[in-house]
Design an enzyme around this catalytic site. Structure first.
Site, PDB file in Angstrom:
ATOM      1  N   HIS A  46      18.403  23.646   2.264  1.00 51.04           N
ATOM      2  CA  HIS A  46      19.624  22.842   2.184  1.00 51.04           C
ATOM      3  C   HIS A  46      20.837  23.551   2.775  1.00 51.04           C
ATOM      4  O   HIS A  46      21.557  22.999   3.619  1.00 51.04           O
ATOM      5  CB  HIS A  46      19.953  22.487   0.728  1.00 51.04           C
ATOM      6  N   ASP A  70      15.007  28.312  -3.231  1.00 52.61           N
ATOM      7  CA  ASP A  70      15.110  26.910  -3.605  1.00 52.61           C
ATOM      8  C   ASP A  70      16.184  26.186  -2.804  1.00 52.61           C
ATOM      9  O   ASP A  70      16.014  25.009  -2.449  1.00 52.61           O
ATOM     10  CB  ASP A  70      15.422  26.793  -5.105  1.00 52.61           C
ATOM     11  N   LYS A 121      23.228  26.997 -10.642  1.00 58.42           N
ATOM     12  CA  LYS A 121      22.988  26.058 -11.735  1.00 58.42           C
ATOM     13  C   LYS A 121      23.908  26.400 -12.909  1.00 58.42           C
ATOM     14  O   LYS A 121      24.425  27.503 -12.999  1.00 58.42           O
ATOM     15  CB  LYS A 121      21.524  26.118 -12.166  1.00 58.42           C
ATOM     16  N   ASP A 155       6.245  14.550 -11.092  1.00 60.69           N
ATOM     17  CA  ASP A 155       7.645  14.222 -11.352  1.00 60.69           C
ATOM     18  C   ASP A 155       8.343  13.637 -10.129  1.00 60.69           C
ATOM     19  O   ASP A 155       9.146  12.710 -10.244  1.00 60.69           O
ATOM     20  CB  ASP A 155       8.365  15.492 -11.821  1.00 60.69           C
ATOM     21  N   LEU A 156       8.053  14.161  -8.942  1.00 63.01           N
ATOM     22  CA  LEU A 156       8.722  13.685  -7.736  1.00 63.01           C
ATOM     23  C   LEU A 156       8.400  12.214  -7.466  1.00 63.01           C
ATOM     24  O   LEU A 156       9.288  11.426  -7.131  1.00 63.01           O
ATOM     25  CB  LEU A 156       8.326  14.541  -6.533  1.00 63.01           C
TER      26      LEU A 156
END
Length: 484
Positions: free
Chosen positions: A238, A233, A334, A9-10
């Protein structure tokens, strides 16, 4: 470039579209090739067909260069643990270099699940593909995508394995958040302007809120997300990177290691968590079902009794001279109300209100918004008198918006990251000491969350389209107003 995991997918969503955009804008050399590598049984034609779909879906192809770009793509089927396949890869790379006239520069992009980069690194070294040989005139570099391990131990194992094949200056650990225009501009904004640095400290700053929220759920990433959760994640990479850019000291010069040295100092200064501090400074949530929206536990690939958090607010402190006592609130989740990524710096209240007889005691704090998404902009809020004969205050913003600035060519995050890899610029990439320090900081939080007996009661359900669980107000009472 050699893309390991080329059928994934990436590669389909990000890497190949980014490479096309670089080609379309003239940032790639005339002579190059891109070799896709994976276990899927494709040939060159099938690989080009898949990537044509990726480019047409994710890029503007009005220039008519798509066909020319696709002619530079090739494919090689490979089992990641088979040495013979890597020998065949080495032979193919030599052949493609001669066929296309490309230079000897090699960029290996490991768009793979976390367990595979150590395997691939070892096999590349065994095949003589990790270091330039005596007749190799160019450079060899390797790109590894987050997550950098699952915990501190696996992160160290990943680094030790890769270090046996590649030197540190060959390794590019990608966090695409760091390549976004506004994120890069934080350093420029802070250290190229004299008006903010004198007040960028505990004497003038009340608190800092850093948020990265998403409207979407886990979607097709449920299998990965179940073993990861929001803390692994988003926070280990991040969120702590955004914190470091906000809190770091000025580097002595604009150089990759000088900047990363200052980030590392921030990670070393993070106040360690005790069990009691975790209970008081962390709140976890999981999105439930909404109108026509599945709850997390109803997503395909998620257990009906899953305790994986999809939302977290973490209150942290940086124990150094500049920031002592200033709370940093890190928020990510999310299925929230908006897709927002921003840092908000709250300056302290005025020490004395001369307007208290007519306006009351409270005057809205000045705020500096460093917006990354949806708009890439920097804005400063301040108070002015509202028009009319009545004395009243209103909050206005002074804004710089990248979208209305016509100067220069703006590159997407993956385009910028890939270009920096090709140029050998490591400013926007993780260094291993920073990776390990962030895992060391978060491990007590993860251990407390994942091993405590009352784990289920700590996970608060929230409605899709909201700003998270109502219980979050126990940590930040005026949430979500600070993010707006």
């Amino acid at each position: 470039m050699v893309i390991f995991g080329a059928s994934g997918d990436l590669a389909w969503r990000k890497l190949v579209p980014a490479l096309f955009n670089l080609y379309d804008s003239g940032h790639l050399p005339d002579q190059f090739f891109i070799l896709g590598v994976s276990r899927t049984n494709w040939d060159d034609r099938e690989f080009r067909g898949q990537m044509q779909d990726a480019v047409t879906r994710h890029c503007d192809t009005q220039s008519g260069k798509c066909s020319d770009f696709l002619s530079h793509l090739y494919y090689h089927r490979l089992e990641y643990d088979q040495p013979e396949d890597y020998k065949a890869l080495a032979t193919l790379l030599k052949h493609l270099g001669q066929k296309t006239g490309a230079k000897d520069n090699l960029l290996f992009n490991l768009a793979l699940p976390p367990s595979l980069p150590p395997v691939v690194s070892r096999k590349l070294a065994q095949a003589g593909l990790s270091q330039p040989g005596p007749n190799h005139q160019g450079w060899i570099r390797v790109v590894v995508e987050k997550p950098f391990g699952h915990d501190l131990e696996s992160s160290r194992y990943l680094n030790q394995t890769m270090a046996q094949a590649f030197s540190e200056d060959q390794i590019f650990r990608v966090d695409h958040y760091l390549a976004k225009e506004t994120v890069q501009n934080i350093i420029m904004f802070r250290f190229a302007n004299a008006i903010f640095e004198p007040i960028w400290n505990r004497n003038f700053v009340d608190k800092v809120v850093i948020i990265a929220s998403e409207k979407l759920g886990v979607g097709h990433r449920a299998g990965y997300y179940e073993g990861t959760g929001v803390l692994r994640d988003m926070f280990q990479n991040h969120m702590l990177q955004l914190l470091s850019l906000t809190a770091m000291e000025p580097p002595s010069m604009w150089a990759a290691d000088r900047v990363r040295d200052e980030k590392t100092k921030v990670f070393r200064s993070l106040r360690p968590f005790t069990s009691q501090a975790v209970d008081q400074h962390l709140l976890l949530g999981q999105y439930g079902a909404g109108k026509e929206i599945k709850g997390y536990r109803q997503e395909s690939g998620v257990a009906q009794t899953s305790l994986t958090p999809t939302f977290a607010m973490l209150k942290v402190y940086v124990d150094n001279w500049r920031w002592q006592g200033v709370p940093f609130y890190l928020v990510s989740g999310k299925r929230m109300a908006q897709k927002v990524t921003r840092m908000v710096i709250f300056f302290r209240q005025v020490p004395h209100s001369m307007f208290r007889q007519v306006l009351g005691q409270d005057i809205t704090q000045n705020r500096l918004f460093l917006n990354i998404h949806p708009e890439e902009a920097i804005s400063l809020s301040f108070q002015t008198k509202g028009p009319g004969p009545v004395l009243c205050l209103r909050t206005v913003r002074m804004v710089f918006d990248y979208a209305v600035d016509p100067s220069g060519l703006s590159l997407g995050a993956y385009e910028k990251a890939l270009l920096d890899c090709m140029q050998g610029e490591q400013m926007l990439f993780w260094r291993q000491d920073g990776v390990e320090l962030c895992w060391s900081f978060l491990e007590p939080v993860l251990n407390r969350c994942e091993s405590c007996g009352d784990r289920a009661s700590r996970l608060h359900t929230y409605t899709p389209g909201s700003w998270g669980p109502e219980e979050v107000k126990t940590i930040l009472p005026d949430w979500p107003e600070p993010a707006l």
